[in-house]
Design a protein around this motif. Structure first.
Motif, PDB file in Angstrom:
ATOM      1  N   ASN A   1      -7.085  -4.683   1.198  1.00  0.00           N
ATOM      2  CA  ASN A   1      -6.714  -4.022  -0.058  1.00  0.00           C
ATOM      3  C   ASN A   1      -6.310  -5.059  -1.095  1.00  0.00           C
ATOM      4  O   ASN A   1      -5.786  -6.119  -0.747  1.00  0.00           O
ATOM      5  CB  ASN A   1      -5.485  -3.129   0.170  1.00  0.00           C
ATOM      6  CG  ASN A   1      -5.805  -1.815   0.836  1.00  0.00           C
ATOM      7  OD1 ASN A   1      -5.482  -0.759   0.337  1.00  0.00           O
ATOM      8  ND2 ASN A   1      -6.460  -1.860   1.997  1.00  0.00           N
TER       9      ASN A   1
ATOM     10  N   ILE B   1       0.843  -1.204   0.000  1.00  0.00           N
ATOM     11  CA  ILE B   1       0.000   0.000   0.000  1.00  0.00           C
ATOM     12  C   ILE B   1       0.874   1.249   0.000  1.00  0.00           C
ATOM     13  O   ILE B   1       0.589   2.224  -0.711  1.00  0.00           O
ATOM     14  CB  ILE B   1      -0.961   0.022   1.215  1.00  0.00           C
ATOM     15  CG1 ILE B   1      -1.786  -1.266   1.271  1.00  0.00           C
ATOM     16  CG2 ILE B   1      -1.911   1.222   1.106  1.00  0.00           C
ATOM     17  CD1 ILE B   1      -2.675  -1.380   2.497  1.00  0.00           C
TER      18      ILE B   1
ATOM     19  N   ASP C   1      12.071   2.780   4.613  1.00  0.00           N
ATOM     20  CA  ASP C   1      11.641   1.377   4.612  1.00  0.00           C
ATOM     21  C   ASP C   1      12.840   0.491   4.918  1.00  0.00           C
ATOM     22  O   ASP C   1      13.931   0.704   4.390  1.00  0.00           O
ATOM     23  CB  ASP C   1      11.047   1.012   3.251  1.00  0.00           C
ATOM     24  CG  ASP C   1      10.205  -0.256   3.310  1.00  0.00           C
ATOM     25  OD1 ASP C   1       8.990  -0.175   3.062  1.00  0.00           O
ATOM     26  OD2 ASP C   1      10.780  -1.336   3.605  1.00  0.00           O
TER      27      ASP C   1
ATOM     28  N   SER D   1       2.890  -7.517   8.357  1.00  0.00           N
ATOM     29  CA  SER D   1       1.483  -7.425   7.961  1.00  0.00           C
ATOM     30  C   SER D   1       0.781  -8.760   7.689  1.00  0.00           C
ATOM     31  O   SER D   1      -0.395  -8.763   7.333  1.00  0.00           O
ATOM     32  CB  SER D   1       1.377  -6.550   6.705  1.00  0.00           C
ATOM     33  OG  SER D   1       1.978  -7.207   5.602  1.00  0.00           O
TER      34      SER D   1
ATOM     35  N   TYR E   1      -1.178 -10.463  14.893  1.00  0.00           N
ATOM     36  CA  TYR E   1      -1.010  -9.284  14.021  1.00  0.00           C
ATOM     37  C   TYR E   1      -1.993  -8.193  14.430  1.00  0.00           C
ATOM     38  O   TYR E   1      -1.618  -7.034  14.676  1.00  0.00           O
ATOM     39  CB  TYR E   1      -1.237  -9.679  12.549  1.00  0.00           C
ATOM     40  CG  TYR E   1      -1.595  -8.516  11.642  1.00  0.00           C
ATOM     41  CD1 TYR E   1      -0.649  -7.542  11.320  1.00  0.00           C
ATOM     42  CD2 TYR E   1      -2.889  -8.376  11.117  1.00  0.00           C
ATOM     43  CE1 TYR E   1      -0.979  -6.451  10.497  1.00  0.00           C
ATOM     44  CE2 TYR E   1      -3.226  -7.303  10.309  1.00  0.00           C
ATOM     45  CZ  TYR E   1      -2.269  -6.344   9.998  1.00  0.00           C
ATOM     46  OH  TYR E   1      -2.608  -5.274   9.201  1.00  0.00           O
TER      47      TYR E   1
ATOM     48  N   LYS F   1      -1.502  -4.330  16.009  1.00  0.00           N
ATOM     49  CA  LYS F   1      -2.031  -3.129  15.347  1.00  0.00           C
ATOM     50  C   LYS F   1      -2.963  -2.369  16.313  1.00  0.00           C
ATOM     51  O   LYS F   1      -2.960  -1.140  16.348  1.00  0.00           O
ATOM     52  CB  LYS F   1      -2.791  -3.498  14.062  1.00  0.00           C
ATOM     53  CG  LYS F   1      -1.932  -4.067  12.947  1.00  0.00           C
ATOM     54  CD  LYS F   1      -0.879  -3.100  12.414  1.00  0.00           C
ATOM     55  CE  LYS F   1      -1.468  -1.916  11.672  1.00  0.00           C
ATOM     56  NZ  LYS F   1      -0.398  -1.085  11.054  1.00  0.00           N
TER      57      LYS F   1
END
Ligand code: NAD
Length: 307
Positions: free
Chosen positions: A177, A12, A33, A83, A147, A151
């Protein structure tokens, strides 16, 4: 406006950096990153040398680096994360480290730098599963996998920095997504490439789990709107209303590729597999956003990319 985009070499994030460079001429972007297995410089092909873009390889947990980068920055958009739910079940340590401690490192530096805006990118998974109806932003957080738990931890930490330090934090929670540049471990890219290669498509359980799917470009447009117009301290759900069972997604891919139903294999279900997620998106719609991509158009564009 100078924006630090973390995790911008991932799925994303890289779509978002492209979106910003294409749609706005008032932004300078620094992409930070760590290039884990999920990130790749190639996701930024064509924009690595853009005059308004700089790429830096580094970790959001690196306090000194982050403080340096934030010195002359206006806003942070924090995509950087571990993720993949399956990996978090195998081992949650990197999830706690990046998703929680990394976010905390960014938040501390953001307070010191007196930032104008901190956009924390979160997920519908923090609410847990919902069998009927939709989650609103006011619903409690009941994450059910490691996960999602990390978050949710990051969301709460970010919100607390708004309350206690006055940091202008905004949080977005988006549904699943899909689109170009997603890592091949994720359902849609994996199934497209498997289907085209005549390989099996391993569907968890009986394939009845429901996800809400948004084409990544619609999400990027929503994120930029929230970055610019969201109210500090607020959470915004971003969803499409497009719900599909995993089996429906699998069949749609096979149909596009011309594969056979025989390629579907049902495998042991994911531990603690959430049955369904769905979001109430009234709040972001009030900012003037609505999704533009249908599932079929988005899937076609995604197929073209992978094939
Ligand atoms: P991704 O795995 O494709 O990308 C994550 C990026 O973060 C990678 O480029 C990776 O190298 C980088 N990264 C990881 N650890 C880092 C660290 N310590 N320091 C710096 N960079 C690091 O993930 P994605 O699917 O693009 O998701 C981006 C964000 O959006 C995540 O925060 C995720 O929780 C959230 N989100 C994703 C979805 C989805 O459907 N993909 C849905 C809702 C929310």
């Amino acid at each position: 406006m100078r924006i630090l985009v973390t995790g911008g070499a991932g799925f994303i994030g890289s779509n978002y950096v492209r979106y910003l460079l294409d749609s706005r001429d008032d932004v300078d972007i620094v992409t930070l990153d760590a290039l884990t297995y999920a990130g790749s410089r190639s996701n930024l092909d064509g924009i690595l040398n853009h005059p308004n873009h700089e790429f830096i390889e580094g970790d959001i947990c690196d306090r000194e680096l982050v403080a340096d980068l934030l010195e002359d920055t206006d806003a942070v958009v924090n995509f950087a994360a571990e993720s993949h739910v399956d990996r978090s079940i195998e081992g949650s340590e990197p999830f706690v480290s990046t998703n929680v401690q990394g976010t905390q490192t960014l938040l501390d530096a953001a307070v010191d730098a007196d930032l104008d805006r901190f956009l924390q990118i979160s997920t519908d998974e923090v609410y847990g599963q919902i069998l009927d109806g939709t989650f609103s932003e006011a619903d409690p957080l009941e994450p059910r996998n490691p996960y999602a738990a990390t978050k949710a931890g990051a969301d709460l930490l970010a919100k607390s920095y708004e309350t206690t330090h006055g940091l202008p934090v905004v949080i977005t929670r988006t549904c699943n997504n899909f689109g170009p540049r997603q890592h091949s471990e994720k359902l849609i890219p994996k199934f497209i490439t498997n289907a085209a290669a005549g390989k099996d498509l391993p569907v968890y359980g009986d394939g009845s789990n429901v996800r809400e799917w948004i084409y990544v470009e619609d999400n990027c447009r929503a994120l930029d709107l929230v970055l610019q117009e969201g109210d500090p301290g607020e959470v915004y759900n971003i969803g499409s209303g497009i719900e599909r069972t995993n089996l429906e997604v699998t069949r749609a891919i096979l149909e596009f590729v011309g594969g056979s139903e025989d390629q579907i294999t049902f495998v042991e279900d994911r531990a603690g597999h959430d049955q369904r997620y769905a979001l109430d998106t009234e709040k972001i719609e009030r900012l003037g956003w609505e999704p533009e991509w249908s599932f079929e158009e988005g899937l076609k564009r995604t197929m073209d990319y992978y094939l």
